[in-house]
Design a protein around this motif. Structure first.
Motif, mmCIF file in Angstrom:
data_model
loop_
_atom_site.group_PDB
_atom_site.id
_atom_site.type_symbol
_atom_site.label_atom_id
_atom_site.label_comp_id
_atom_site.label_asym_id
_atom_site.label_seq_id
_atom_site.Cartn_x
_atom_site.Cartn_y
_atom_site.Cartn_z
ATOM 1 N N ASP A 1 6.469 -3.467 2.527
ATOM 2 C CA ASP A 1 5.114 -2.354 2.709
ATOM 3 C C ASP A 1 4.583 -2.388 1.353
ATOM 4 O OD1 ASP A 1 6.097 -2.215 5.230
ATOM 5 O OD2 ASP A 1 6.639 -0.013 5.120
ATOM 6 N N PHE A 2 3.086 -2.225 1.464
ATOM 7 C CA PHE A 2 2.548 -2.044 0.060
ATOM 8 C C PHE A 2 1.526 -1.012 0.036
ATOM 9 C CE2 PHE A 2 3.647 -6.584 0.240
ATOM 10 C CZ PHE A 2 3.952 -6.790 -0.993
ATOM 11 N N GLU A 3 1.471 -0.477 -1.278
ATOM 12 C CA GLU A 3 0.521 0.721 -1.343
ATOM 13 C C GLU A 3 -0.869 0.563 -0.781
ATOM 14 O OE1 GLU A 3 -0.472 -0.494 -5.938
ATOM 15 O OE2 GLU A 3 0.344 1.900 -5.398
ATOM 16 N N TYR A 4 -1.199 -0.506 -0.618
ATOM 17 C CA TYR A 4 -2.489 -0.874 0.006
ATOM 18 C C TYR A 4 -2.744 -0.702 1.727
ATOM 19 C CZ TYR A 4 -1.078 -5.591 -0.753
ATOM 20 O OH TYR A 4 -0.391 -6.835 -0.741
ATOM 21 N N GLY A 5 -1.556 -0.276 2.336
ATOM 22 C CA GLY A 5 -1.429 0.035 3.798
ATOM 23 C C GLY A 5 -1.338 -1.391 4.531
ATOM 24 N N ALA B 1 -1.910 1.420 7.611
ATOM 25 C CA ALA B 1 -3.069 2.530 7.605
ATOM 26 C C ALA B 1 -4.287 2.059 6.642
ATOM 27 C CB ALA B 1 -2.181 3.550 6.604
ATOM 28 N N ASP B 2 -5.322 2.733 6.901
ATOM 29 C CA ASP B 2 -6.576 2.560 6.455
ATOM 30 C C ASP B 2 -6.391 3.210 5.132
ATOM 31 O OD1 ASP B 2 -9.175 1.869 5.653
ATOM 32 O OD2 ASP B 2 -10.023 3.165 7.209
ATOM 33 N N VAL B 3 -6.262 2.593 3.952
ATOM 34 C CA VAL B 3 -6.357 3.214 2.750
ATOM 35 C C VAL B 3 -7.458 2.920 1.827
ATOM 36 C CG1 VAL B 3 -4.787 3.140 0.439
ATOM 37 C CG2 VAL B 3 -3.653 2.861 2.808
ATOM 38 N N ALA B 4 -8.038 4.087 1.322
ATOM 39 C CA ALA B 4 -9.046 3.686 0.128
ATOM 40 C C ALA B 4 -8.558 2.840 -0.979
ATOM 41 C CB ALA B 4 -9.624 5.060 -0.004
ATOM 42 N N TRP C 1 -5.039 2.884 -4.765
ATOM 43 C CA TRP C 1 -4.301 1.907 -5.368
ATOM 44 C C TRP C 1 -4.726 1.017 -6.674
ATOM 45 C CZ3 TRP C 1 -5.781 -2.983 -4.760
ATOM 46 C CH2 TRP C 1 -6.482 -3.069 -3.693
ATOM 47 N N GLY C 2 -5.840 1.428 -7.045
ATOM 48 C CA GLY C 2 -6.481 0.608 -8.192
ATOM 49 C C GLY C 2 -7.439 -0.441 -7.789
ATOM 50 N N GLY C 3 -7.656 -0.506 -6.692
ATOM 51 C CA GLY C 3 -8.802 -1.483 -6.367
ATOM 52 C C GLY C 3 -10.071 -0.878 -6.512
ATOM 53 N N THR C 4 -11.123 -1.674 -6.662
ATOM 54 C CA THR C 4 -12.445 -1.356 -6.974
ATOM 55 C C THR C 4 -13.576 -1.847 -6.203
ATOM 56 O OG1 THR C 4 -12.048 -1.287 -9.639
ATOM 57 C CG2 THR C 4 -14.399 -1.146 -9.056
ATOM 58 N N PRO C 5 -14.208 -1.157 -5.259
ATOM 59 C CA PRO C 5 -15.085 -1.666 -4.399
ATOM 60 C C PRO C 5 -16.231 -2.080 -4.901
ATOM 61 C CG PRO C 5 -14.333 0.437 -3.574
ATOM 62 C CD PRO C 5 -13.784 0.164 -4.937
ATOM 63 N N VAL C 6 -16.774 -3.436 -4.770
ATOM 64 C CA VAL C 6 -17.852 -4.017 -5.520
ATOM 65 C C VAL C 6 -19.211 -4.001 -4.442
ATOM 66 C CG1 VAL C 6 -18.849 -5.870 -6.539
ATOM 67 C CG2 VAL C 6 -16.331 -5.442 -6.727
ATOM 68 N N ALA C 7 -18.808 -4.287 -3.177
ATOM 69 C CA ALA C 7 -19.869 -4.302 -2.195
ATOM 70 C C ALA C 7 -19.384 -3.344 -0.861
ATOM 71 C CB ALA C 7 -20.145 -5.756 -1.806
ATOM 72 N N PRO C 8 -20.295 -2.716 -0.282
ATOM 73 C CA PRO C 8 -20.057 -2.098 0.895
ATOM 74 C C PRO C 8 -19.181 -2.894 1.940
ATOM 75 C CG PRO C 8 -22.478 -2.047 0.792
ATOM 76 C CD PRO C 8 -21.884 -3.056 -0.318
#
Length: 143
Positions: free
Chosen positions: A103-107, A128-131, A135-142
């Motif tokens: 199991d990973f922190e990104y769901g 799970a749906d995780v923002a 957990w350190g990700g950076t959204p770049v595009a919608p």
């Protein structure tokens, strides 16, 4: 995109090389649950599907070769409903489990297996749906 019955409808289609296309098709079906959709020649190529995804199994010829032992140049990720059950099925069919279900922190719960030719596959189950920001990700595009 125009439809064409001669190619899978998926947008991205990995082509993986195997020394024996027919053996690979049978094994990928038994171990991972892929279904053959189109055969090209007896042992040249085969198009496989899994859900709305696809992969093409190709033969060795020219400069096309399967992976070499001890090297990982790629991995294919496939989303499944139940990683633990899928892992056990793969293990029973002879897959080498590289990473047990984790199991990973990104769901996601994931495991990694190596197939009969040395290709690595990561199977992923959404827990799970995780923002991504949590957990350190950076959204770049919608999304």
């Amino acid at each position: 995109m125009k439809p064409n019955r001669s190619i899978p409808a998926a947008t991205v289609i990995p082509v993986l090389i195997y020394p024996d296309v027919r053996a690979a098709v049978a094994w990928l079906g038994a171990a991972f649950g892929f279904e053959e959709r189109l055969r090209i020649g007896e042992d040249h190529r085969s198009q496989l599907r899994f859900g709305d995804g696809a992969v093409i199994v190709g033969d060795v010829r020219g400069d096309r070769r399967p992976p070499r032992s001890g090297e990982v140049t790629h991995s294919v990720m496939v989303r499944v409903e139940n990683v633990r059950a899928h892992c056990e099925r793969s293990r029973r069919e002879g897959a080498r489990i590289v990473m047990e279900p984790t199991d990973f922190e990104y769901g996601e719960r994931q495991y990694t297996a190596e197939d009969l030719a040395g290709h690595q596959w990561t199977f992923s189950e959404t827990l799970a749906d995780v923002a991504p920001e949590t957990w350190g990700g950076t959204p770049v595009a919608p999304a």
